[in-house]
Design a protein around this motif. Structure first.
Motif, PDB file in Angstrom:
ATOM      1  N   GLN A 111       0.858  -1.223  -0.041  1.00  0.00           N
ATOM      2  CA  GLN A 111       0.024  -0.094   0.016  1.00  0.00           C
ATOM      3  C   GLN A 111       0.813   1.365  -0.052  1.00  0.00           C
ATOM      4  O   GLN A 111       0.487   2.302  -0.334  1.00  0.00           O
ATOM      5  N   TYR A 112       1.884   1.077   0.299  1.00  0.00           N
ATOM      6  CA  TYR A 112       3.128   2.404   0.450  1.00  0.00           C
ATOM      7  C   TYR A 112       3.867   2.313  -0.946  1.00  0.00           C
ATOM      8  O   TYR A 112       4.698   3.317  -1.155  1.00  0.00           O
ATOM      9  N   TYR A 113       3.582   1.347  -1.934  1.00  0.00           N
ATOM     10  CA  TYR A 113       4.543   1.386  -2.979  1.00  0.00           C
ATOM     11  C   TYR A 113       4.543   2.911  -3.797  1.00  0.00           C
ATOM     12  O   TYR A 113       5.477   3.468  -4.089  1.00  0.00           O
ATOM     13  N   ALA A 114       3.271   3.147  -3.986  1.00  0.00           N
ATOM     14  CA  ALA A 114       3.109   4.626  -4.736  1.00  0.00           C
ATOM     15  C   ALA A 114       3.826   5.826  -3.848  1.00  0.00           C
ATOM     16  O   ALA A 114       4.471   6.595  -4.597  1.00  0.00           O
ATOM     17  N   LEU A 115       3.563   5.670  -2.638  1.00  0.00           N
ATOM     18  CA  LEU A 115       4.421   6.783  -2.116  1.00  0.00           C
ATOM     19  C   LEU A 115       5.859   6.616  -1.995  1.00  0.00           C
ATOM     20  O   LEU A 115       6.626   7.529  -2.316  1.00  0.00           O
ATOM     21  N   PHE A 116       6.419   5.378  -2.063  1.00  0.00           N
ATOM     22  CA  PHE A 116       7.954   5.149  -2.135  1.00  0.00           C
ATOM     23  C   PHE A 116       8.271   5.736  -3.752  1.00  0.00           C
ATOM     24  O   PHE A 116       9.283   6.531  -3.598  1.00  0.00           O
ATOM     25  N   PHE A 117       7.771   5.495  -4.667  1.00  0.00           N
ATOM     26  CA  PHE A 117       7.987   5.815  -5.967  1.00  0.00           C
ATOM     27  C   PHE A 117       7.867   7.354  -6.049  1.00  0.00           C
ATOM     28  O   PHE A 117       8.735   8.101  -6.735  1.00  0.00           O
ATOM     29  N   PHE A 118       6.853   8.034  -5.430  1.00  0.00           N
ATOM     30  CA  PHE A 118       6.950   9.630  -5.686  1.00  0.00           C
ATOM     31  C   PHE A 118       7.984  10.303  -4.698  1.00  0.00           C
ATOM     32  O   PHE A 118       8.549  10.930  -5.353  1.00  0.00           O
ATOM     33  N   MET A 119       8.389   9.785  -3.635  1.00  0.00           N
ATOM     34  CA  MET A 119       9.460  10.204  -2.990  1.00  0.00           C
ATOM     35  C   MET A 119      10.685   9.932  -3.765  1.00  0.00           C
ATOM     36  O   MET A 119      11.598  11.029  -3.996  1.00  0.00           O
TER      37      MET A 119
END
Length: 282
Positions: A111-119
């Motif tokens: 669920q945090y993959y998108a946040l990782f790639f954004f950062m």
């Protein structure tokens, strides 16, 4: 830079589209890393140090009149294994992306993959610097695996210390991680709000007073001053300072989340709290 942001948006869009489908999400992560690997492996003139390292490779490790990096023999020895500079860039990218994929797969919930790639893709201090500063990137790969294997899974101080020393032969700054156990212990006993305040103060000092702090550290050794003193001449005023502050302010969100959920981290896995905080601080 715009191509990188477009790639970031594309990956986040894919992850958002399949966020409720666990099977598809499982395949999107490796596919996303394949795209990132291709993007960075085929880069040309990407980053401030691209031609600097090319000159090092072309001249056989050192540029005339420039003795920086003479102690980082593993990096320059590795570089000289390749008969073409672009081959070194490709292999460097493959190593870095492989290590990062392993860490994300192991430590980041889907669920945090998108946040990782954004950062990772949108912040200059992460993906851009990692592809530009090749020495520190290779040192970071050794450190990340070292922390995962010998600090999180098992507390094995001898192999941990040895690998920190080895990483220092890729980039000297990596040697500071020898004090990670003491930093981890110290951070774990500070209450969440004071800890977050310390991180904010550290970020401000890093943006506005980095040169002064850097000069104090370099003055401890004539060799360090001779090797890295050129960085003191880099202009960090005006727009550079503003954008530096803006860029680092993005880190306040994960800082705040980790600090405020400190007890949860410690209950779920005592070792991971200090690990993630130290990775962010790096």
């Amino acid at each position: 830079m715009w191509y990188q942001l477009l790639l970031c948006l594309f990956i986040i869009g894919m992850l958002w589209y399949v966020k409720d489908d666990g099977k598809k999400t499982k395949f999107v992560l490796p596919f996303s890393f394949i795209l990132i690997t291709l993007f960075f492996a085929l880069r040309y003139e990407y980053g401030n140090d691209y031609w600097h390292y090319y000159l090092r490779w072309d001249s056989g490790r050192l540029v005339e009149g420039d003795n920086r990096g003479t102690g980082e023999t593993l990096f320059y020895g590795f570089m000289q294994l390749f008969d073409k500079y672009y081959k070194f860039v490709i292999v460097h990218t493959l190593l870095f992306c492989s290590v990062l994929y392993y860490l994300v797969k192991r430590h980041v919930a889907p669920q945090y993959y998108a946040l990782f790639f954004f950062m990772f893709m949108s912040m200059a201090t992460m993906s851009y610097n990692m592809m530009s500063a090749m020495r520190s990137t290779m040192a970071a790969c050794v450190l990340w695996l070292n922390i995962d294997l010998f600090y999180i899974r098992k507390r094995m101080w001898l192999p941990y210390s040895l690998l920190v020393i080895i990483s220092g032969f890729f980039h000297t700054s990596a040697l500071v991680f020898i004090i990670l156990p003491f930093v981890d212990r110290g951070l774990s006993i500070i209450k969440p709000k004071p800890l977050f305040a310390l991180l904010v103060i550290g970020m401000i000092v890093n943006v506005f007073y980095a040169r002064q702090v850097y000069a104090i550290v370099l003055n401890f050794s004539d060799t360090m001053m001779e090797t890295y003193g050129g960085y003191l001449d880099i202009d960090k005023t005006g727009g550079a300072t503003f954008f530096g502050m803006l860029n680092r302010s993005f880190m306040l969100f994960p800082y705040y989340y980790i600090c405020m959920n400190k007890e949860i981290f410690k209950q779920e896995n005592k070792k991971k709290y200090g690990y993630w905080l130290c990775l962010l601080l790096q």
